[in-house]
Motif scaffolding. Structure first.
Motif, short mmCIF file in Angstrom:
data_model
loop_
_atom_site.label_atom_id
_atom_site.label_comp_id
_atom_site.label_asym_id
_atom_site.label_seq_id
_atom_site.Cartn_x
_atom_site.Cartn_y
_atom_site.Cartn_z
N LEU A 1 0.82 -1.22 0.00
CA LEU A 1 0.00 0.00 0.00
C LEU A 1 0.85 1.27 0.00
CD1 LEU A 1 -2.99 -0.76 2.43
CD2 LEU A 1 -3.11 -0.32 -0.02
N LEU A 2 1.94 1.27 0.76
CA LEU A 2 2.77 2.47 0.88
C LEU A 2 3.91 2.51 -0.15
CD1 LEU A 2 3.02 2.90 4.76
CD2 LEU A 2 1.36 3.88 3.16
N VAL A 3 4.00 1.47 -0.97
CA VAL A 3 5.03 1.43 -2.01
C VAL A 3 4.55 2.20 -3.23
CG1 VAL A 3 6.35 -0.08 -3.55
CG2 VAL A 3 5.89 -0.79 -1.18
N PRO A 4 5.35 3.11 -3.76
CA PRO A 4 4.93 3.88 -4.95
C PRO A 4 4.58 2.97 -6.13
CG PRO A 4 6.88 4.86 -3.96
CD PRO A 4 6.67 3.54 -3.27
N GLU A 5 3.71 3.46 -6.98
CA GLU A 5 3.26 2.67 -8.12
C GLU A 5 4.41 2.29 -9.04
OE1 GLU A 5 0.05 4.57 -10.16
OE2 GLU A 5 -1.16 4.83 -8.35
N GLU A 6 5.41 3.13 -9.16
CA GLU A 6 6.53 2.84 -10.06
C GLU A 6 7.31 1.61 -9.62
OE1 GLU A 6 9.99 5.66 -9.57
OE2 GLU A 6 8.52 6.68 -8.28
N TYR A 7 7.15 1.20 -8.37
CA TYR A 7 7.83 0.01 -7.88
C TYR A 7 6.86 -1.15 -7.66
CZ TYR A 7 11.61 3.32 -6.99
OH TYR A 7 12.59 4.27 -7.12
N GLY A 8 5.68 -1.05 -8.22
CA GLY A 8 4.73 -2.15 -8.14
C GLY A 8 3.75 -2.08 -6.99
N GLY A 9 3.75 -0.97 -6.25
CA GLY A 9 2.83 -0.83 -5.13
C GLY A 9 1.59 -0.04 -5.48
N ALA A 10 0.82 0.32 -4.46
CA ALA A 10 -0.43 1.04 -4.67
C ALA A 10 -0.26 2.54 -4.58
CB ALA A 10 -1.47 0.58 -3.64
N ILE B 1 8.98 -6.05 -1.66
CA ILE B 1 8.10 -5.72 -0.54
C ILE B 1 6.65 -5.63 -1.02
CG2 ILE B 1 7.47 -3.87 1.06
CD1 ILE B 1 10.45 -3.28 1.38
N ALA B 2 6.45 -5.03 -2.18
CA ALA B 2 5.09 -4.81 -2.69
C ALA B 2 4.34 -6.11 -2.93
CB ALA B 2 5.15 -4.00 -3.99
N VAL B 3 5.06 -7.17 -3.31
CA VAL B 3 4.39 -8.44 -3.59
C VAL B 3 4.58 -9.45 -2.46
CG1 VAL B 3 4.53 -8.13 -6.08
CG2 VAL B 3 6.40 -9.29 -4.89
N GLY B 4 5.13 -8.99 -1.35
CA GLY B 4 5.26 -9.85 -0.18
C GLY B 4 6.34 -10.90 -0.28
N GLU B 5 7.29 -10.73 -1.19
CA GLU B 5 8.34 -11.72 -1.39
C GLU B 5 9.67 -11.32 -0.76
OE1 GLU B 5 8.57 -12.40 -5.56
OE2 GLU B 5 6.63 -13.46 -5.66
N ARG B 6 9.76 -10.10 -0.28
CA ARG B 6 11.00 -9.62 0.33
C ARG B 6 10.70 -9.13 1.74
NH1 ARG B 6 16.38 -9.77 -1.84
NH2 ARG B 6 17.67 -8.49 -0.46
N ALA B 7 11.31 -9.76 2.73
CA ALA B 7 11.11 -9.36 4.12
C ALA B 7 12.25 -8.45 4.55
CB ALA B 7 11.05 -10.59 5.02
N VAL B 8 11.93 -7.22 4.87
CA VAL B 8 12.94 -6.24 5.26
C VAL B 8 12.61 -5.71 6.65
CG1 VAL B 8 14.09 -4.09 4.64
CG2 VAL B 8 13.19 -5.57 2.83
N ALA B 9 13.55 -5.86 7.57
CA ALA B 9 13.38 -5.36 8.93
C ALA B 9 14.17 -4.07 9.09
CB ALA B 9 13.85 -6.39 9.95
N VAL B 10 13.72 -3.22 10.00
CA VAL B 10 14.33 -1.91 10.21
C VAL B 10 14.78 -1.79 11.66
CG1 VAL B 10 14.01 0.58 10.10
CG2 VAL B 10 12.92 -0.89 8.40
N ALA B 11 16.08 -1.57 11.86
CA ALA B 11 16.66 -1.46 13.20
C ALA B 11 17.04 -0.01 13.46
CB ALA B 11 17.87 -2.37 13.33
#
Length: 379
Positions: free
Chosen positions: A51-60, A110-120
């Protein structure tokens, strides 16, 4: 827009009612991933992870208020899914960085749920203030060496990539690394529905191509991602207290003791009334923060800190009262009341405690010049 969000809410609630009921949540907690991979795939296919991923990267390319709807519904069911880490925190950093190469690498997954990224972006005990951080960034040639520990990192265990905040000689920096470069330890907490980890970095070298934000630029981006985390947890907490209050009031109406529904007793009535007030006040605080999200920076920071502080305290109070109203059944594994209280306890500490955020509001109101410099990176 409200009509579209109502439709979004109905869709997510129907999905979770069908696929994430109480027994399904308990089953998911025992899986190695800590969540139901099939449900996560469905969520991603519906476009909710991006949802928060820009459209140019495959998000909404949606607004934070749209993601808040999803978080609210997940909070209602204490559903364990890695949307906070990748879909909110990582997406916030990657859409705000000038390193478009790393953004283009990570955001589509991230947009398609295939990449899990954690933020520290916290200290060893999870506190957000950079003064408490132990991860240090040391210049080495053209790159940077990272050493130290960051704690209570959401979904660090099982992540593919990490975005790490560190303090260097000239200020904080943000860098992207592969999770295999760090030692990640699972942290046992009372709440199994949020997987928290400890990230240990020892001599991890990062080239300039993996630096997401350097000194003078990283500060405001770190502030934004921490605000995103605080508001996301507050929105989820609103869903939690809403569902907890509904379930508790219904139980009080049907549970009889001494020939009367326990909800007819004054003590229980007062608890349920206090719970209902907490829900509405939390709704107002979270709504105000969402309205302010894209507005002036200082006003947004005040609104988010207020929402996190109020929603955190409200959740602890409401969920604690719910256990009392439910009596003996509220302490059993079979009932959801203990899951509600455990989630409230965990959320109250994430991205700053209520006390930390109240102090933040005081600083923002009483020391506007100093806090404005921190928020904008001019300090």
């Amino acid at each position: 827009m409200s009509g579209e969000r109502d439709d979004l809410r109905a869709m997510v609630r129907d999905l979770l009612t069908d696929r994430a009921g109480p027994q399904q949540v308990r089953t998911a907690l025992d899986r190695p991933e800590g969540h139901d991979p099939a449900l996560w795939r469905t969520v991603a296919e519906l476009g909710l992870a991006g949802l928060l991923v820009p459209e140019e990267y495959g998000g909404a390319g949606a607004e934070f208020a749209d993601m808040a709807v999803v978080l609210h519904e997940l909070g209602r069911g204490v559903v364990p899914l890695p949307i906070l880490s990748s879909g909110v925190l990582a997406a916030t950093v990657l859409t705000g960085t000038d390193n478009r190469a790393v953004a283009a690498e990570l955001l589509p997954g991230i947009a398609v749920g295939e990449r899990a990224v954690a933020v520290a972006v916290g200290g060893p005990d999870g506190r957000p203030s950079t003064g408490t951080w132990e991860v240090r960034a040391t210049p080495v040639g053209r790159g940077t060496r990272l050493d130290g520990v960051s704690g209570y990192v959401v979904d660090a265990v099982g992540s593919d990539s990490l975005i790490v905040g560190a303090v260097g000689p000239q200020g904080p920096v943000l860098a992207a690394i592969d999770s295999a470069q760090a030692r990640i330890e699972h942290i046992e907490t009372v709440d199994r529905t949020r997987r928290l980890g400890r990230v240990v970095l020892t001599g991890v070298e990062v080239g300039p191509d993996r630096l997401l934000a350097g000194p003078g630029v990283a500060g405001p981006l770190i502030e934004r991602v921490q605000r995103a985390g605080a508001l996301a947890v507050a929105a989820s907490g609103l869903g939690l207290v809403e569902r907890t209050t509904e379930e508790t009031a219904a139980y009080a109406a049907q549970r009889h003791q001494f020939g009367r529904a326990i909800g007819s007793y004054q003590a229980v009535k007062h608890k349920c009334a206090d719970m209902a007030i907490a829900v509405e006040c939390s709704r107002a605080a979270v709504g105000a923060a969402l309205d302010a999200w894209n507005g002036p920076l200082r006003e947004a920071a005040i609104a988010v800190a207020t929402a996190k502080a109020y929603a955190g305290d409200a959740a602890l109070s409401v969920c604690g009262d719910a256990v009392q109203v439910h009596g003996g059944i509220g302490f059993t594994w079979e009932h959801d009341a203990h899951l509600w209280l455990k989630r409230a306890t965990s959320d109250a500490a994430l991205f700053g405690s209520s006390a930390w955020h109240r102090r933040r509001v005081a600083d923002l109101v009483l020391l506007p010049a100093e806090t404005e410099a921190v928020l904008t990176g001019r300090n």
